[in-house]
Design an enzyme around this catalytic site. Structure first.
Site, PDB file in Angstrom:
ATOM      1  N   GLU A 179       2.488 -26.403  19.058  1.00 31.52           N
ATOM      2  CA  GLU A 179       2.410 -25.349  18.032  1.00 31.52           C
ATOM      3  C   GLU A 179       2.050 -23.996  18.631  1.00 31.52           C
ATOM      4  OE1 GLU A 179       0.278 -24.234  13.753  1.00 31.52           O
ATOM      5  OE2 GLU A 179      -0.503 -25.897  14.939  1.00 31.52           O
ATOM      6  N   LYS A 216       6.049 -27.133  16.152  1.00 32.14           N
ATOM      7  CA  LYS A 216       5.580 -26.542  14.894  1.00 32.14           C
ATOM      8  C   LYS A 216       5.564 -25.036  15.083  1.00 32.14           C
ATOM      9  CE  LYS A 216       1.933 -26.588  11.415  1.00 32.14           C
ATOM     10  NZ  LYS A 216       0.808 -27.348  10.804  1.00 32.14           N
TER      11      LYS A 216
END
Length: 298
Positions: A179, A216
């Site tokens: 992420e 992400k």
């Protein structure tokens, strides 16, 4: 590969739905509780605070609409993983009772900003944590960095560090969610996202055949930018963070990304309150779940 793990891989790759982020940590918990109608003067100390947030998460997980019909995965905080709901470990309950694949947030927060980005803080004891997570039946992990501007060195450093951690996670038999969030308020957001994509492709191409990851990412300024990442053979799924957008705007933007699904936190819990009756709470949560799911499968 166990039968359960194979089923979880398939659900993450092809499931119609989104991944719920229930992983607020110590720093973000007071704000999450305030939004839930629990002020800081209503609990005394850290243990009581985490007790309140655990009760909120348990209420969400036990809600009628929180099943794999629309929620294919859920990201947990360490304390949540080690806790239980009705006497059953949370990760085990998620998979066995709700059909939802459990993930664990493993990062320890962010370093100070340098080169327009914030790297991951050191993660002492990571190997032991990964083994503990496997013991609880966790499928994968999540670790968050932040990119604030289109600085080539900052972006490259963030992505390199993320993939180093991802390889450690893969070697432990878990699937990492990488992420590298791009700040939605960045004046060079689109340029930073183009840099991020190029760096990710470079590192993805260098992974071994047994090293599968997820990404992400902030919903991109240019629609479809991350389609190539989603199509990469080492990527199980690309999921989107809401990044501070309202639920309505996040869902509207996400619906324009054909190969991204949601992994929202604040947007999932928007409008929920401790003071609501179970019926009111379930209706509000169900409405959020429907909006996020619809945007994910649009």
């Amino acid at each position: 590969m166990t039968d359960a793990f194979s089923k979880q891989v398939e659900q993450i790759k092809t499931g119609n739905g989104f991944i719920a982020a229930l992983d607020q940590s110590g720093g973000s918990t007071p704000k999450a509780l305030r939004l839930y109608g629990v002020e800081e003067d209503q609990y005394d100390g850290e243990e009581a605070m985490f007790g309140e947030i655990h009760a909120m998460r348990a209420r969400i997980i036990k809600a009628p609409d929180f099943t794999n019909a629309k929620v294919i995965g859920a990201i947990l905080f360490e304390r949540t993983m080690r806790g239980d709901i009705d006497g059953k470990p949370v990760a085990q309950l998620l998979w066995e009772d709700r059909g939802i694949v459990p993930f664990l947030k493993i990062d320890k927060g962010l370093e100070d900003k340098a080169n327009g980005a914030q790297m991951l803080k050191p993660m002492p004891g990571l190997q032991a944590l990964l083994e503990e997570a496997k013991g609880f039946g966790v499928f994968g992990t999540k670790e968050r960095s932040v990119i604030h501007e289109a600085n080539a060195k900052g972006v490259a450093d963030v992505i390199a560090q993320q993939f180093d951690v991802a390889k450690t996670v893969c070697n432990a038999g878990l699937v990492p969610i990488i992420e590298p969030e791009v700040d939605i308020h960045s004046e060079t957001k689109a340029e930073a996202e183009a840099m991020l994509k190029a760096e990710c492709l470079k590192h993805l191409d260098a992974l071994d055949d047994n090293q599968d990851v997820m990404l992400k990412l902030t919903i991109p300024t240019n629609d479809g930018l991350y389609d190539d990442l989603a199509d990469h053979p080492r990527v199980l799924r690309v999921v989107a963070l809401s990044g501070g957008y309202s639920t309505a705007e996040a869902c509207e933007r996400l619906a324009r990304q054909p190969k991204m699904i949601a992994s929202f936190s604040r947007a999932l819990t928007e409008g929920l309150s401790k003071q609501q009756s179970d019926s009111e709470f379930n209706d509000a949560l169900g409405s959020n779940i429907n909006k996020i799911c619809s945007a994910s499968v649009a």
